[in-house]
Design a protein around this motif. Structure first.
Motif, PDB file in Angstrom:
ATOM      1  N   HIS A 124      -1.565   2.243  -3.406  1.00 14.29           N
ATOM      2  CA  HIS A 124      -2.262   2.259  -4.455  1.00 14.29           C
ATOM      3  C   HIS A 124      -2.979   1.153  -4.932  1.00 14.29           C
ATOM      4  O   HIS A 124      -3.243   1.052  -6.069  1.00 14.29           O
ATOM      5  CB  HIS A 124      -1.686   3.260  -5.576  1.00 14.29           C
ATOM      6  N   ARG A 125      -3.500   0.613  -4.079  1.00 14.26           N
ATOM      7  CA  ARG A 125      -4.435  -0.903  -4.624  1.00 14.26           C
ATOM      8  C   ARG A 125      -6.007  -0.273  -4.129  1.00 14.26           C
ATOM      9  O   ARG A 125      -6.736  -0.337  -4.678  1.00 14.26           O
ATOM     10  CB  ARG A 125      -4.012  -2.151  -4.081  1.00 14.26           C
ATOM     11  N   GLN A 183       5.138   5.469   4.256  1.00 16.46           N
ATOM     12  CA  GLN A 183       3.755   4.926   4.445  1.00 16.46           C
ATOM     13  C   GLN A 183       3.469   5.002   5.925  1.00 16.46           C
ATOM     14  O   GLN A 183       2.218   5.493   6.286  1.00 16.46           O
ATOM     15  CB  GLN A 183       3.815   3.567   3.909  1.00 16.46           C
ATOM     16  N   ASP A 200      -5.315   4.466   1.887  1.00 19.76           N
ATOM     17  CA  ASP A 200      -4.358   4.281   1.151  1.00 19.76           C
ATOM     18  C   ASP A 200      -3.183   5.145   1.682  1.00 19.76           C
ATOM     19  O   ASP A 200      -3.178   6.600   1.343  1.00 19.76           O
ATOM     20  CB  ASP A 200      -4.770   4.600  -0.353  1.00 19.76           C
ATOM     21  N   GLY A 212      -0.153   4.699   0.142  1.00 23.51           N
ATOM     22  CA  GLY A 212       0.939   4.875  -0.727  1.00 23.51           C
ATOM     23  C   GLY A 212       1.046   3.527  -1.759  1.00 23.51           C
ATOM     24  O   GLY A 212       1.754   3.506  -2.950  1.00 23.51           O
ATOM     25  N   GLN A 251      -8.125   8.168   0.464  1.00 27.11           N
ATOM     26  CA  GLN A 251      -7.092   8.987   0.633  1.00 27.11           C
ATOM     27  C   GLN A 251      -7.183   9.451   2.024  1.00 27.11           C
ATOM     28  O   GLN A 251      -8.279   9.843   2.485  1.00 27.11           O
ATOM     29  CB  GLN A 251      -7.034  10.187  -0.448  1.00 27.11           C
TER      30      GLN A 251
END
Length: 370
Positions: free
Chosen positions: A127-128, A172, A123, A125, A132
């Protein structure tokens, strides 16, 4: 109602997109999720399988369907999976992007004989889905304890495109670049790092990396600012199933909301809301200026009585809201002239993305399936 799909044109779009790759060795994934964006997953996959390196699908069921159709190239399931044994048995690749998915995989593969190929999702950015970046060391340690799990890729998903989302796209990509720099040497040679979708593969070539994931670009001009020379691969048609002559001043359609200014003839097309006609991107959840602009455009179209729904040289208009199973179209001609130009069964092009139309709408392919 029908969708006419030009399979040769889809193949040509693949070749056009390949010419925009910086490195000829960059892998090309054809993303055929959601029934190939409404164009027909199996026919599209068969048409391009010799031109692409692998396929991406949204669900386990889609991946199994490709295998049953004889597609043998690698297939990555991009969405979550609950049955890794079935996925493994079909020779599909899994996306692992959460600890719960990793735990489920471990429990289901216990005692398995065959290996399972996976791509780890990060992820950056959107956020689905995805781990991390700071978790990657622990993730790789956990995966390393599973002898049957083979990492074939590491990827992320852009949440925007150029030019409006350029700052977010670059942010991203910077995050993913740090992940790549940290872990490429730690992983086996040949592990693919990938992030670019159709638009960013064209507008942000640095994001192409080891592989591009091309979805809507297969089917024609996407939201790219680069004029790549892609051609529209499908057209939607409604058939005329009836006529009505209407005098000036009369109203027609749901709510009698369409007022006729001069004597005209209305044509009734098969296909309506039930089939997906007229569905368009809403403003719900779109905040700030973009949402306001979308709302104003909708209001303006209604005030002007215009629509981009029906195409063709006639410049036709939809008469009132799209109905449940039918669409009323103003031919703009009195009865005598209308019947000289149109007849029952004639096809009228509808400017509608196939993605929004039900699978029950007939697809006609311009190239015979092998």
């Amino acid at each position: 109602m029908e969708i006419v799909v030009d399979l040769d044109r889809i193949g040509e779009n693949v070749e056009v997109l390949r010419k925009h790759l910086k490195d000829p060795g960059t892998r090309f994934m054809a993303v055929v999720k959601c029934d190939a964006y409404g164009h027909g997953m199996v026919p599209v996959a068969r048409a391009v399988q010799d031109r692409v390196d692998c396929f991406g699908v949204g669900t386990l069921e889609e991946g199994v369907a490709l295998r049953q159709a004889g597609i043998v190239k690698p297939v990555l399931v991009l969405g979550p999976v609950e049955d890794y044994r079935t996925l493994q048995g079909a020779g599909l690749q899994a996306t692992i992007g959460s600890w719960s998915a990793l735990e489920l995989l471990e429990s289901q593969l216990e005692g398995a004989d065959a290996p399972l190929e996976v791509h780890l999702k990060v992820d950056t950015g959107m956020h689905r889905f995805g781990f991390q970046p700071r978790e990657m060391e622990k993730v790789l340690e956990a995966v390393g304890r599973q002898p049957k799990v083979q990492v074939r890729g590491v990827y992320s998903h852009f949440g925007g495109t150029f030019p409006k989302g350029e700052a977010r796209v670059r942010r991203q990509f910077a995050v993913f670049s740090e992940v790549e720099a940290r872990w490429r040497k730690e992983l086996e040679e040949g592990v693919l790092f990938h992030m670019a979708n159709s638009e960013n593969a064209l507008d942000f070539p640095a994001s192409q990396l080891d592989m591009v994931r091309i979805g809507n670009g297969l089917f024609g001009p996407c939201n790219s600012r680069t004029r790549a020379g892609l051609s529209k691969a499908a057209r939607v048609y409604g058939r005329i199933v009836g006529f009505q002559t209407v005098e000036a001043g009369e109203c027609a359609g749901y709510g009698l909301s369409y007022r006729v200014k001069r004597p005209t003839t209305l044509a009734v097309l098969d296909g309506g809301i039930y089939e997906g006609v007229g569905l368009e991107r809403g403003t719900e959840g779109v905040s700030g200026l973009p949402g306001l602009v979308q709302s104003l455009k909708k209001v303006l179209r209604k005030l002007l009585g215009r629509t981009n729904l029906v195409g063709g040289k006639e410049g036709l208009r939809v008469a009132g809201p799209v109905q449940m199973q039918f669409t009323l179209v103003d031919l703009g001609l009195p009865e005598e002239k209308a019947f000289r130009r149109f007849k029952l069964g004639d096809a009228v092009e509808i400017r509608q993305a196939p993605l929004y139309l039900k699978e029950s709408v007939r697809r006609i392919y311009s190239k015979e399936e092998e």
